[in-house]
Design an enzyme around this catalytic site. Structure first.
Site, PDB file in Angstrom:
ATOM      1  N   ARG A 108      -1.838 -22.360   4.625  1.00 29.89           N
ATOM      2  CA  ARG A 108      -3.084 -21.821   3.795  1.00 29.89           C
ATOM      3  C   ARG A 108      -4.170 -21.598   4.430  1.00 29.89           C
ATOM      4  O   ARG A 108      -5.224 -21.281   3.616  1.00 29.89           O
ATOM      5  CB  ARG A 108      -3.242 -22.637   2.478  1.00 29.89           C
ATOM      6  CG  ARG A 108      -2.154 -22.040   1.559  1.00 29.89           C
ATOM      7  CD  ARG A 108      -2.329 -22.681   0.174  1.00 29.89           C
ATOM      8  NE  ARG A 108      -1.698 -23.904   0.042  1.00 29.89           N
ATOM      9  CZ  ARG A 108      -1.466 -24.818  -1.116  1.00 29.89           C
ATOM     10  NH1 ARG A 108      -2.191 -24.469  -2.241  1.00 29.89           N
ATOM     11  NH2 ARG A 108      -0.745 -26.000  -0.775  1.00 29.89           N
ATOM     12  N   ASN A 137       1.875 -13.905 -14.209  1.00 27.45           N
ATOM     13  CA  ASN A 137       1.472 -15.377 -14.090  1.00 27.45           C
ATOM     14  C   ASN A 137       0.121 -15.688 -14.885  1.00 27.45           C
ATOM     15  O   ASN A 137      -0.082 -16.946 -14.968  1.00 27.45           O
ATOM     16  CB  ASN A 137       1.379 -15.918 -12.613  1.00 27.45           C
ATOM     17  CG  ASN A 137       0.665 -14.858 -11.884  1.00 27.45           C
ATOM     18  OD1 ASN A 137       1.408 -13.788 -11.288  1.00 27.45           O
ATOM     19  ND2 ASN A 137      -0.399 -15.327 -11.411  1.00 27.45           N
ATOM     20  N   LYS A 147       6.277 -27.783  -7.043  1.00 26.71           N
ATOM     21  CA  LYS A 147       6.741 -28.787  -7.830  1.00 26.71           C
ATOM     22  C   LYS A 147       7.622 -28.216  -9.145  1.00 26.71           C
ATOM     23  O   LYS A 147       7.915 -28.957 -10.124  1.00 26.71           O
ATOM     24  CB  LYS A 147       5.666 -29.757  -8.371  1.00 26.71           C
ATOM     25  CG  LYS A 147       4.936 -30.770  -7.436  1.00 26.71           C
ATOM     26  CD  LYS A 147       4.058 -31.452  -8.004  1.00 26.71           C
ATOM     27  CE  LYS A 147       2.876 -31.939  -6.816  1.00 26.71           C
ATOM     28  NZ  LYS A 147       1.977 -32.759  -7.279  1.00 26.71           N
ATOM     29  N   ARG A 176       4.082 -17.375  -1.355  1.00 24.01           N
ATOM     30  CA  ARG A 176       2.864 -16.507  -1.796  1.00 24.01           C
ATOM     31  C   ARG A 176       2.853 -15.162  -0.897  1.00 24.01           C
ATOM     32  O   ARG A 176       2.910 -15.103   0.223  1.00 24.01           O
ATOM     33  CB  ARG A 176       1.461 -17.217  -1.703  1.00 24.01           C
ATOM     34  CG  ARG A 176       1.654 -18.456  -2.175  1.00 24.01           C
ATOM     35  CD  ARG A 176       0.919 -18.427  -3.593  1.00 24.01           C
ATOM     36  NE  ARG A 176       0.853 -19.851  -4.173  1.00 24.01           N
ATOM     37  CZ  ARG A 176      -0.326 -20.568  -3.924  1.00 24.01           C
ATOM     38  NH1 ARG A 176      -1.388 -20.369  -3.242  1.00 24.01           N
ATOM     39  NH2 ARG A 176      -0.047 -21.773  -4.831  1.00 24.01           N
ATOM     40  N   SER A 232       3.494 -24.942 -16.443  1.00 23.84           N
ATOM     41  CA  SER A 232       2.982 -23.951 -15.623  1.00 23.84           C
ATOM     42  C   SER A 232       3.365 -22.729 -16.111  1.00 23.84           C
ATOM     43  O   SER A 232       4.188 -22.560 -16.646  1.00 23.84           O
ATOM     44  CB  SER A 232       3.446 -24.310 -14.057  1.00 23.84           C
ATOM     45  OG  SER A 232       4.750 -24.008 -13.875  1.00 23.84           O
ATOM     46  N   CYS A 233       2.851 -21.647 -15.282  1.00 22.69           N
ATOM     47  CA  CYS A 233       3.210 -20.334 -15.566  1.00 22.69           C
ATOM     48  C   CYS A 233       4.771 -19.879 -14.996  1.00 22.69           C
ATOM     49  O   CYS A 233       5.555 -19.310 -15.626  1.00 22.69           O
ATOM     50  CB  CYS A 233       2.530 -19.404 -14.848  1.00 22.69           C
ATOM     51  SG  CYS A 233       2.134 -19.268 -12.937  1.00 22.69           S
ATOM     52  N   THR A 234       5.066 -20.673 -13.917  1.00 27.67           N
ATOM     53  CA  THR A 234       6.405 -20.520 -13.401  1.00 27.67           C
ATOM     54  C   THR A 234       7.618 -21.203 -14.320  1.00 27.67           C
ATOM     55  O   THR A 234       8.415 -20.935 -14.445  1.00 27.67           O
ATOM     56  CB  THR A 234       6.446 -20.505 -12.103  1.00 27.67           C
ATOM     57  OG1 THR A 234       6.003 -21.954 -11.703  1.00 27.67           O
ATOM     58  CG2 THR A 234       5.912 -19.665 -11.080  1.00 27.67           C
ATOM     59  N   ILE A 253      -7.515 -18.562 -15.844  1.00 26.15           N
ATOM     60  CA  ILE A 253      -7.009 -18.636 -17.027  1.00 26.15           C
ATOM     61  C   ILE A 253      -7.738 -18.835 -18.336  1.00 26.15           C
ATOM     62  O   ILE A 253      -7.358 -18.101 -19.165  1.00 26.15           O
ATOM     63  CB  ILE A 253      -6.057 -19.984 -17.042  1.00 26.15           C
ATOM     64  CG1 ILE A 253      -5.072 -19.918 -15.873  1.00 26.15           C
ATOM     65  CG2 ILE A 253      -5.322 -20.275 -18.567  1.00 26.15           C
ATOM     66  CD1 ILE A 253      -3.847 -18.776 -16.156  1.00 26.15           C
TER      67      ILE A 253
END
EC number: 1.2.1.72
Length: 339
Positions: free
Chosen positions: A200, A318, A214, A236, A154-156, A13
């Site tokens: 992950r 994003n 979240k 993802r 957030s981006c979302t 970012i």
């Protein structure tokens, strides 16, 4: 007035914020004075110039000792590990863009202020005790001069909130579910390796991987009336940029799919121009790479079941869309003044 900005954290970012500033032609409005990053200066310059997702940066970039030269601009490079060591007072910083992804509570924001910054903008969701959380295009008009520690969400959240607002204003949302189909991120593994989240531990390029999100809490942060009325899940996928969001909402008023599309298309060309876009072209995720909008509605995927259940597909870059909103929110914070 040119807003004097410092960036704390020069990752995905942070670097995209600098690129977006130069590409958007807003250098007369915002000046990047300093960047604090633990990585070495040579690596910072290299990754700003060459980017796998966004290509080569059009501006000349070079590093001279602890300075980053971008075009004719000189940016001071810092490598401070603690917030209290940052020289924001000496540099007369108006707004710190904290893009570390690590800091995000009021204590961290207060540390930036104590170091001399006038305001702080976090590039991720913050704790509930921040002064404000902004989704630009929806609620930035709530900002006041006394709002010194702010989150850009957030981006979302930036992607889905404008669409939720449009559907709620038009038809009245009863409840909803969201599925985020998100490109791989830096917290995943190249090959199988240890991680506290066992999913992950697996190679990001080889699987579709469910992760915690979240986003439902992020929706409620902006629209408290939806508390306990939205749920979200996230996966993802093995791409390196661009995200799709599957939004399903149950609404009070009966509606048809073509009416939903007309509403969203009108907003993209009107009140939400520059924030929301609309397309009916047969596009795929890579086609939205480097798109500055927060949300791009794919009208070919809009469905309505039983006149009250709406399903939409919304795309976003994003990285790039969110970086552009960081700039927008910075200017909005400066526009209301400093106390």
């Amino acid at each position: 007035m040119t807003v004097r900005v410092a960036i704390n954290g020069f990752g995905r970012i942070g670097r995209n914020v600098v690129r977006a500033l130069y590409e958007s032609g807003r250098r007369a409005e915002i000046s990047v004075v300093a960047i604090n990053e633990l990585a070495d200066a040579a690596g910072m310059a290299h990754l700003l110039k060459y980017d796998t997702s966004h290509g080569r940066f059009a501006w000349d970039v070079r590093q001279e000792r602890e300075q980053l030269i971008v075009g004719d601009d000189t940016i001071r490079i810092l490598h401070e590990r603690t917030l209290d060591a940052l020289p924001w007072r000496e540099l007369s910083i108006d707004v710190v863009l904290d893009c570390t992804g690590v800091y995000g509570n009021r204590e961290h924001g207060e540390a930036h202020l104590a170091a001399g910054a006038k305001k702080v903008l976090f590039s991720h969701p913050g704790s509930h005790d921040l002064d404000a959380t902004v989704v630009f295009g929806v609620n930035q008009e709530q900002l006041r001069a006394e709002h010194r520690i702010v989150s850009n969400a957030s981006c979302t959240t930036n992607c889905i909130i404008p669409v939720i607002k449009l559907l709620d204003d038009a038809y009245g949302i009863e409840s909803g579910t969201v599925t985020t189909i998100h490109s791989a991120m830096h917290d995943q593994q190249v090959i199988d390796a240890y991680h506290s989240d066992l999913r992950r531990t697996r190679a990001a390029s080889q699987s579709i991987i469910p992760v915690d999100t979240k986003l439902a809490a992020g929706i409620t942060r902006i629209f408290p009336q939806f508390n306990d009325r939205f749920e979200a899940i996230a996966v993802r996928v093995p791409t390196i940029n661009v995200t799709a969001i599957d939004l399903s909402v149950t609404v009070k008023k009966p509606v048809k799919a073509n009416e939903v599309n007309q509403l969203l298309q009108k907003a993209a060309h009107g009140a939400f121009h520059g924030i929301v876009d609309y397309t009916e072209l047969p596009l795929v995720s890579i086609d939205f790479n480097h798109d500055p909008h927060s949300a791009i509605v794919d009208g070919t995927q809009t469905r309505v079941s039983g006149a009250h259940l709406i399903k939409t597909l919304v795309w976003c870059d994003n990285e790039w869309g969110f970086a552009n909103r960081m700039l927008d929110t910075t200017l909005a914070m400066a526009a209301v003044g400093f106390k």
